[in-house]
Design a protein around this motif. Structure first.
Motif, mmCIF file in Angstrom:
data_model
loop_
_atom_site.group_PDB
_atom_site.id
_atom_site.type_symbol
_atom_site.label_atom_id
_atom_site.label_comp_id
_atom_site.label_asym_id
_atom_site.label_seq_id
_atom_site.Cartn_x
_atom_site.Cartn_y
_atom_site.Cartn_z
ATOM 1 N N LYS A 34 -1.839 -9.739 5.478
ATOM 2 C CA LYS A 34 -2.081 -8.897 4.526
ATOM 3 C C LYS A 34 -2.051 -7.145 5.258
ATOM 4 C CE LYS A 34 -2.745 -10.983 0.666
ATOM 5 N NZ LYS A 34 -1.973 -11.012 -0.379
ATOM 6 N N ARG A 35 -1.418 -7.119 6.215
ATOM 7 C CA ARG A 35 -1.232 -6.025 6.769
ATOM 8 C C ARG A 35 -0.533 -4.925 6.214
ATOM 9 N NH1 ARG A 35 1.545 -9.360 10.549
ATOM 10 N NH2 ARG A 35 3.682 -8.623 10.900
ATOM 11 N N PRO A 36 -0.820 -3.730 6.362
ATOM 12 C CA PRO A 36 0.060 -2.618 5.430
ATOM 13 C C PRO A 36 1.481 -2.592 5.718
ATOM 14 C CG PRO A 36 -1.898 -1.652 6.471
ATOM 15 C CD PRO A 36 -1.731 -2.820 7.090
ATOM 16 N N SER A 37 2.062 -3.154 6.872
ATOM 17 C CA SER A 37 3.497 -2.852 6.916
ATOM 18 C C SER A 37 4.081 -4.126 6.131
ATOM 19 C CB SER A 37 3.757 -3.078 8.703
ATOM 20 O OG SER A 37 3.261 -4.361 9.034
ATOM 21 N N LEU A 38 3.308 -5.149 5.902
ATOM 22 C CA LEU A 38 4.041 -6.367 5.157
ATOM 23 C C LEU A 38 4.045 -5.879 3.545
ATOM 24 C CD1 LEU A 38 2.617 -9.445 6.868
ATOM 25 C CD2 LEU A 38 4.834 -8.476 7.071
ATOM 26 N N TRP A 39 2.751 -5.135 3.320
ATOM 27 C CA TRP A 39 2.626 -4.561 2.076
ATOM 28 C C TRP A 39 3.821 -3.586 1.627
ATOM 29 C CZ3 TRP A 39 1.242 0.540 0.167
ATOM 30 C CH2 TRP A 39 1.057 0.534 -1.245
ATOM 31 N N LEU A 40 4.169 -2.731 2.455
ATOM 32 C CA LEU A 40 5.317 -1.738 2.233
ATOM 33 C C LEU A 40 6.717 -2.384 2.008
ATOM 34 C CD1 LEU A 40 4.611 1.132 4.763
ATOM 35 C CD2 LEU A 40 4.440 1.131 2.489
ATOM 36 N N GLN A 44 7.911 -4.677 -5.232
ATOM 37 C CA GLN A 44 6.981 -4.011 -6.304
ATOM 38 C C GLN A 44 6.489 -2.766 -5.670
ATOM 39 O OE1 GLN A 44 3.996 -6.850 -7.819
ATOM 40 N NE2 GLN A 44 5.531 -7.577 -9.251
ATOM 41 N N THR A 45 5.781 -2.859 -4.377
ATOM 42 C CA THR A 45 5.393 -1.807 -3.800
ATOM 43 C C THR A 45 6.402 -0.470 -3.567
ATOM 44 O OG1 THR A 45 3.760 -2.914 -2.383
ATOM 45 C CG2 THR A 45 4.478 -0.770 -1.476
ATOM 46 N N GLN A 46 7.840 -0.951 -3.111
ATOM 47 C CA GLN A 46 8.904 -0.239 -2.873
ATOM 48 C C GLN A 46 9.132 0.610 -4.361
ATOM 49 O OE1 GLN A 46 12.014 -2.181 -1.039
ATOM 50 N NE2 GLN A 46 10.978 -2.611 0.894
ATOM 51 N N GLU A 47 9.054 0.000 -5.383
ATOM 52 C CA GLU A 47 9.338 0.484 -6.632
ATOM 53 C C GLU A 47 8.523 1.457 -7.123
ATOM 54 O OE1 GLU A 47 9.768 -2.883 -9.195
ATOM 55 O OE2 GLU A 47 11.947 -3.206 -8.580
#
Length: 273
Positions: A34-40, A44-47
């Motif tokens: 769940k680290r931020p780099s994976l979320w980026l 959906q995050t990119q959109e």
């Protein structure tokens, strides 16, 4: 100025008011999945970021032309920095329980509840006893709140752990598979992890060394196997290279290839002259 605090972890802000998602990740207590780099990297995050970045250019935008997210590599301020709206989105991606904690943390920040209370010094022994009793009561109430927060996190923990195990199973690789992916072979990878102190030898097998573990390059993963003699199912620890470790090795290989290409070019120029 009051600071955003989530579960007793202070969340830093940059010069443009964005919050450090790495601090939020630390407050959540979850693992690398769940680290931020994976979320980026999430679609959906990119959109969402693209939508917010587009609106940041408009005159009536609440971002005042500032980018909603910034990623810094290296230095004291390395990490992912995001606006409040993206902090909410990241928290929801981690878990509903943590999302609730973030909402409450921002509410407390707006309400000014972060400022430490000012206590009057008791002037008599009786007043001191009353003040001690009041503080004890507040302390008990604080313990109850912490217990409730922990219960909410514990409720979501099995799901978080399960997702982490699935993510690790897909990304971690043994030495042989890592050698195939990197196209350098099993022996080369084995020599690399030993040379760079990621692993040590325990008999004929590799074992994760302290340096490799603390940097997240390698780890030991339990696996089951059938004993050929007794037929019983047993458990053993297998040496695995994490995705971070594989990426690090790939970077080393690319750097080495580039240096070799430059040397060949220099040699060719010298021979031509």
């Amino acid at each position: 100025m009051n600071e955003l605090t989530i579960l007793n972890i202070k969340v830093r802000q940059d010069a443009e008011g964005r919050y450090c998602l790495n601090d939020c990740h630390r407050a959540s207590g979850v693992e690398n999945s769940k680290r931020p780099s994976l979320w980026l990297e999430n679609k959906q995050t990119q959109e969402l970021i693209e939508e917010m970045a587009g609106k940041s250019q408009s005159r009536n935008s609440c971002f005042d032309g500032k980018q909603p997210v910034s990623r810094i590599r290296g230095g004291n301020n390395s990490g992912v920095w995001a606006c409040k709206e993206l902090v909410y989105a990241y928290a929801m991606w981690i878990s509903p329980a943590f999302h609730l904690q973030v909402i409450r943390a921002f509410d407390a920040l707006v309400a000014g509840k972060i400022t430490p209370p000012q206590y009057a010094i008791p002037k008599t022994y009786a007043a001191a006893l009353l003040e001690a009793a009041r503080l004890a009561e507040e302390n008990e109430q604080h313990k109850v709140e912490i217990a409730l927060q922990k219960a909410m996190i514990d409720e979501a923990a099995p799901k978080v752990v399960a997702l982490g195990i699935l993510a690790a199973a897909e990304s971690d690789k043994g030495v042989r598979d890592a050698g195939r992916e990197l196209e350098v072979g099993q022996q080369w990878v084995s020599a690399f992890v030993l040379e760079h102190k990621w692993a040590c030898k325990e008999g004929r097998k590799l074992k994760a060394a302290h340096y490799g573990r603390v940097n997240g390059y390698v780890r030991m993963c339990p696996s089951t196997y059938t004993d050929k003699v007794t037929g019983e199912t047993r458990v053993r620890d297998d040496f695995k290279i994490t995705r971070k470790g594989i990426d690090r090795i790939a970077h080393h290989i690319a750097k080495r290839k580039l240096m070799n290409e430059r040397r060949n070019e220099e040699r060719s120029l010298m021979e031509a002259n």
